[in-house]
Structures are given as C-alpha cells and as structure tokens.
Design an enzyme around this catalytic site. Structure first.
Site, PDB file in Angstrom:
ATOM      1  N   HIS A   1      48.040  36.655  38.943  1.00 52.42           N
ATOM      2  CA  HIS A   1      48.637  37.311  40.111  1.00 52.42           C
ATOM      3  C   HIS A   1      49.862  36.577  40.641  1.00 52.42           C
ATOM      4  O   HIS A   1      50.299  36.793  41.763  1.00 52.42           O
ATOM      5  CB  HIS A   1      47.593  37.540  41.209  1.00 52.42           C
ATOM      6  CG  HIS A   1      46.397  38.283  40.697  1.00 52.42           C
ATOM      7  ND1 HIS A   1      46.478  39.553  40.191  1.00 52.42           N
ATOM      8  CD2 HIS A   1      45.104  37.915  40.550  1.00 52.42           C
ATOM      9  CE1 HIS A   1      45.287  39.951  39.768  1.00 52.42           C
ATOM     10  NE2 HIS A   1      44.432  38.969  39.967  1.00 52.42           N
TER      11      HIS A   1
ATOM     12  N   LYS B   1      44.374  47.187  53.537  1.00 54.56           N
ATOM     13  CA  LYS B   1      44.586  48.034  52.358  1.00 54.56           C
ATOM     14  C   LYS B   1      43.951  49.419  52.547  1.00 54.56           C
ATOM     15  O   LYS B   1      44.495  50.416  52.091  1.00 54.56           O
ATOM     16  CB  LYS B   1      44.021  47.365  51.106  1.00 54.56           C
ATOM     17  CG  LYS B   1      44.524  45.944  50.866  1.00 54.56           C
ATOM     18  CD  LYS B   1      46.040  45.835  50.839  1.00 54.56           C
ATOM     19  CE  LYS B   1      46.499  44.455  51.261  1.00 54.56           C
ATOM     20  NZ  LYS B   1      47.922  44.350  51.569  1.00 54.56           N
TER      21      LYS B   1
ATOM     22  N   ARG C   1      58.057  42.498  53.858  1.00 54.39           N
ATOM     23  CA  ARG C   1      59.019  41.405  53.930  1.00 54.39           C
ATOM     24  C   ARG C   1      60.060  41.600  52.834  1.00 54.39           C
ATOM     25  O   ARG C   1      59.899  42.469  51.980  1.00 54.39           O
ATOM     26  CB  ARG C   1      58.307  40.068  53.685  1.00 54.39           C
ATOM     27  CG  ARG C   1      57.685  40.009  52.301  1.00 54.39           C
ATOM     28  CD  ARG C   1      57.093  38.668  51.946  1.00 54.39           C
ATOM     29  NE  ARG C   1      56.759  38.573  50.536  1.00 54.39           N
ATOM     30  CZ  ARG C   1      55.672  39.066  49.962  1.00 54.39           C
ATOM     31  NH1 ARG C   1      54.765  39.704  50.686  1.00 54.39           N
ATOM     32  NH2 ARG C   1      55.471  38.945  48.659  1.00 54.39           N
TER      33      ARG C   1
HETATM   34  C1  MV4 Z   1      44.596  47.381  40.220  1.00 51.15           C
HETATM   35  C2  MV4 Z   1      44.645  47.297  38.815  1.00 51.15           C
HETATM   36  C3  MV4 Z   1      44.148  48.360  38.085  1.00 51.15           C
HETATM   37  N1  MV4 Z   1      43.626  49.434  38.732  1.00 51.15           N
HETATM   38  N2  MV4 Z   1      44.081  48.472  40.804  1.00 51.15           N
HETATM   39  C4  MV4 Z   1      46.084  42.926  41.145  1.00 51.15           C
HETATM   40  C5  MV4 Z   1      46.518  42.324  42.459  1.00 51.15           C
HETATM   41  C6  MV4 Z   1      46.542  43.415  43.457  1.00 51.15           C
HETATM   42  N3  MV4 Z   1      47.789  43.467  44.135  1.00 51.15           N
HETATM   43  C7  MV4 Z   1      46.260  44.660  42.697  1.00 51.15           C
HETATM   44  N4  MV4 Z   1      45.973  44.317  41.343  1.00 51.15           N
HETATM   45  C8  MV4 Z   1      45.556  45.264  40.465  1.00 51.15           C
HETATM   46  N5  MV4 Z   1      45.064  46.397  40.998  1.00 51.15           N
HETATM   47  C9  MV4 Z   1      43.605  49.471  40.065  1.00 51.15           C
HETATM   48  N6  MV4 Z   1      43.078  50.505  40.681  1.00 51.15           N
HETATM   49  C10 MV4 Z   1      45.187  46.157  38.226  1.00 51.15           C
HETATM   50  C11 MV4 Z   1      45.630  45.121  39.063  1.00 51.15           C
HETATM   51  C12 MV4 Z   1      46.157  43.975  38.374  1.00 51.15           C
HETATM   52  C13 MV4 Z   1      47.513  43.672  38.411  1.00 51.15           C
HETATM   53  C14 MV4 Z   1      48.414  44.435  39.157  1.00 51.15           C
HETATM   54  C15 MV4 Z   1      49.743  44.138  39.195  1.00 51.15           C
HETATM   55  C16 MV4 Z   1      50.220  43.035  38.484  1.00 51.15           C
HETATM   56  C17 MV4 Z   1      49.366  42.266  37.742  1.00 51.15           C
HETATM   57  C18 MV4 Z   1      48.000  42.559  37.703  1.00 51.15           C
HETATM   58  C19 MV4 Z   1      47.140  41.766  36.952  1.00 51.15           C
HETATM   59  C20 MV4 Z   1      45.816  42.069  36.938  1.00 51.15           C
HETATM   60  C21 MV4 Z   1      45.312  43.162  37.651  1.00 51.15           C
END
Ligand code: MV4
Length: 482
Positions: free
Chosen positions: A222, A99, A279
């Site tokens: 998630h 990342k 993917r």
């Molecule tokens: C975040 C965020 C808020 N701010 N990054 C969750 C899994 C990972 N792929 C990234 N995620 C998040 N990153 C910042 N800077 C909130 C999430 C997040 C989230 C993102 C997409 C779909 C569902 C989610 C549920 C909780 C938190």
C-alpha cells in the site's frame, strides 16, 4: 515555498529537533521549533502548529501531504484562530474520511462504487454472522474493510465462507487499534485491478474541474512506488467518464481546493470509486508536467478566494505528453527495510525535462522517525516511450552513497517488459519483482561503472584523456583511472 517565493509571499517552516537542518527549514524565510522528533510530539500536535502561526504572524497554513493534512480538527482549529487552512472544509474532510459515509454520499451523486454493503445501520456490521449473510448475497471473494480505514489497514480478503468469522474479528481488532473505530463493512473484491486516481480542483465559487488521471498501480504494501500520467489503459472517452464521476463525487461535498478521487479499474473496464483524498498528493507533479501547471499556485489562488485559473475545455486543450514519477526511498532494495543514515555522496540527475523534488542533500542525515522517501524523480516526454527512456537515463545518473536506496529496484522496473508495455496491475511488484529488489547491489553497480570506464579507456585512451584534461565536469572515478 518555491511557489510562495514566486508570488512574493513570505514563508515560515515548522521543525522538530532532528529537522533543524532539513531542506524546508533552510528554504523558509523563518522557522519555528515545535518539539521532539516523534511526530506525535511535534508535527501532529495541533496546538503547536497554531501557536507557531500566532508567534510568526502566518495568515495561512499549507498542510502538506501527511501529518495533519486530512485532519478536520486541525482545519477547525485554523478557522478558530483566524488562519486560512489551505484545503477543503472540515465538513468535506469528515464526510470523505469515513469510507461508509463516502460510499453513501458519492453513490447518491451517481458515482459508481464497488458493489458492497455498509451494514444494517449504514456504518458497519455489529457481528460476523450478519457480515456472512451479506457476503453470501454479494458473492465471494469479498473484502472486509475498516470504515475509518485507508491504506489497507484493517482490510481482509475472504475467499470462502469459513474464513469470514476469523477475518472479521482480525479486521475489527486491527481497525480498533489503528483508528480507534472497529466498524467493518464489506465490498466485492475486484480481481487484478488498476489503481487509477482523478485529480480534481474546486474553488469557492462553485467551479469544479478535473485534471485527468494518474496510474498508481505500482505499489508495495500500500505504498506507491511508481506513478504515471496519463494511464496507459485510459482512453479519452474513459477519462471523460471517470472525470465526470470524480467531479460529481467532489460536488456532493461542495469540495474546495485540490483533491483526488481514487478508483479501481477492473480488467473488464468497469471503474469504481474507492475513496477521496482531501489533500494535494505526493504524486501531483506528473499531473503538473502534462498540463504545464503549478498546482500549489492553484491552491493559493483558491485559498485567496479567486476563481480557478482555467475551465475544463482550456484545461483539456493543454494536455501534452507523458510523465512518470519514481519515489526514491532510503531503503534496502531487496528487503525493503528503511536504511537511515548519512548521505556521504549524492549526484542528482539533471537535463531536459527531468525534475527531482528532493528532501535531502549531500551530508544530510536521514532520520529514522519519518517516512523514508528522500526524493521524487519525475521525467516528461512527448510520448510514453520517450518519457520511459528519459527516466531510465536519469535513474542511471542518480548516485547515492552512505545509505541504501531503492534505485536498483526502479532501474529494473523501468526495464521490465510488462511495465514497458504498460501491462501491469496492483499485483505487479508481488508477482514480477518479488525475487530480488533490483538489477544489482550498489557494490555491483560500482564494479560495473569501473569496468565500463576501463573498457572505454582501452578503446579510446586519447579521447578519454583529452576529455578529462582540465574538465571540472569529469567525475572523480574517471580522473582516478587516467
Ligand atoms: C480493493 C481492492 C479490490 N477490491 N477493494 C487497498 C488499499 C485501499 N485504499 C483499497 N485497497 C484495495 N481495495 C475492492 N473492492 C484492492 C485493493 C488493493 C489495492 C488498491 C490500490 C492499489 C494497490 C492495492 C493493493 C492491494 C489491494
């Protein structure tokens, strides 16, 4: 496999001991056993897959969605064995797999990333003290994230200074055990974001296009539950900007094949690159339906060295209507716990513009060893209200007995006022759906069906009887009630 059949390509399935009768095995022209049920002893063993290719004479591998689909060692092993890996280069996978590396690479290409800090050496913070200093500069709340992460593992929200040190140690421990890499970096936390992802496609001739967005904000722990394309909140102008940002990110790693750039869309309309999935994703059917395309066929074109079938302008001109996907899981709809077992009765919805991509059938045993998703139900409509109405109808038609499913959850979600208005974010399920999973248990649903049938019979006994007469379409419970 369906796409291969249409193109005259023979297919080979690999299967574990519990998957001997799985749909993919029955559909393939040939099948190779690769070991015991646990994926770590079968589907995740690179040498077994390569050996299955050698045995069967397969000249290419489609890696699917999970398992080895984003594993650069597997892509390299395929290349070494002279087998085409249907996906991007191992190098592109490696750069996007980290990342911190991805943030560095795509932001250098001009793609906006969440404000944050990758640490002094660019690959994580050595200790909580330095992370705290960085968090003060960024401003709270911040998120601690694992450099090798994804799917929320090793992620911690920190709202105040005092919480940072314990959260840092917790995130590091979790990341180390999950990914074998404890590197932790920092991002500003975006409040109530939407998860918007852009489908991209590249070929070996330097062409790259995007196929618009999917809104995947309806998630639980998630795990995506409902996806739609387009997003209710993305304008044509925003789509063009996010599409260009996704293409720039893909170009930065010379991306080839199907890929997805995940973005957070803030309440203020700002968007930020999160990560790239290297993917084809589970939810690609919603994109296929609004573009009228087979993306697996595009993958095969690219793997055969052909140029992309369409350029950006003709692609944009093909967009039509709205598509929604509900992931049907074999799980308790209230507690969200897996519900494996035998499907004793199955009625799958049908009718115009309904697609059910299924991994099961009546009589099938749902194993405990893998992801509990049993099908993806997808509906298309000329516009969002019509796609929603069609999905509600299809969900009501869907009957599964013998195991619990999240169908009641979907029935309630698709009728939720805020969802119907397109007004939701990644916190929707936690806030709006937490109290109970769905509209009714399966027993309550059966009772409602019987009550409705009795009521229909009371009002028009002659018509019900005539309809039932000699009709093979009339289902068992209706006939029993005559
Ligand atoms: C975040 C965020 C808020 N701010 N990054 C969750 C899994 C990972 N792929 C990234 N995620 C998040 N990153 C910042 N800077 C909130 C999430 C997040 C989230 C993102 C997409 C779909 C569902 C989610 C549920 C909780 C938190």
């Amino acid at each position: 496999m369906r796409t291969c059949q249409e193109r005259g390509i023979e297919t080979v399935a690999v299967f574990s001991e519990v998957d001997r009768l799985a749909p993919h095995v029955l559909m393939a022209d040939a099948a190779v056993a690769i070991g015991p049920a646990p994926a770590a002893q079968s589907y995740l063993v690179i040498d077994k897959i390569i050996e299955a290719c050698r045995q069967s004479g397969a000249d290419a591998v489609h890696p699917g969605y999970g398992f080895l689909s984003e594993n650069e060692d597997f892509a390299e092993a395929c290349a070494a064995a002279g087998v085409t890996f249907i996906g991007p280069s191992a190098e592109a996978m490696r750069k996007m797999g980290s990342k911190t590396e991805a943030r560095k690479t795509v932001s250098a290409a001009g793609t906006p990333v969440v404000p944050g800090d990758n640490g002094p050496g660019g690959d994580g913070f050595p200790d909580a003290e330095q992370a705290l200093a960085a968090a003060r500069r960024i401003g709270f709340p911040v998120l601690l994230k694992a450099a090798s992460g994804g799917g929320g593992k090793g992620m911690r929200l920190v709202t105040a200074e005092a919480e940072l040190a314990p959260a840092f140690e917790g995130a590091r421990r979790e990341a180390l055990s999950a990914f074998g890499d404890g590197a932790i970096y920092l991002e500003k936390a975006i409040q109530r974001p939407r998860h918007i992802e852009i489908q991209v496609f590249g070929d070996r001739h330097g062409n790259l296009v995007h196929l618009g967005e999917r809104d995947c904000s309806i998630q639980r722990r998630h795990q995506k539950v409902v996806e739609e394309a387009p997003s209710p909140v993305v304008s044509a102008e925003l789509r063009a900007r996010m599409g260009a940002a996704a293409i720039a990110a893909a170009r930065a790693v010379d991306y080839v094949g199907a890929g997805t750039c995940e973005f957070l869309l803030g309440a203020d309309g700002g968007f930020y690159f999160l990560e790239m999935n290297t993917r084809l994703q589970v939810e690609h059917p919603v994109t296929e339906l609004i573009y009228g395309l087979d993306l697996v066929s595009w993958q095969l074109d690219v793997a055969e060295g052909r140029p992309l079938p369409l350029a950006q302008d003709p692609l944009d001109a093909r967009r039509r209507g709205w598509a929604i996907e509900c992931r049907i899981y074999a799980e308790d709809p209230v507690k969200f716990l897996p519900s494996p077992g035998r499907i004793t009765h199955l009625r799958v919805p049908d009718g115009p513009y309904i697609r059910n991509d299924s991994g099961c059938y009546e009589g099938a045993e749902i194993p405990v060893h893998y992801d509990p998703m049993i099908s993806k139900l997808v509906a298309w409509g000329e516009d969002r209200p019509r796609a929603l109405a069609r999905m509600r109808r299809a969900l009501d038609e869907y009957q599964v007995r013998g195991i619990e499913t999240n169908l009641p959850f979907h029935r309630r979600c698709l009728r939720h006022e805020a969802f119907a208005a397109g007004d939701y974010d990644t916190g929707f399920i936690g806030r709006e759906m937490a109290d109970r999973g769905g509209d009714a248990s399966s027993a309550e649903l059966d009772a409602a069906i019987i009550a409705a049938a009795l009521d229909a019979g009371a009002r028009a006994p002659a018509q019900v009887a005539r309809a039932a007469e000699g009709s093979s379409e009339i289902s068992g419970w209706r006939r029993a009630l005559r």
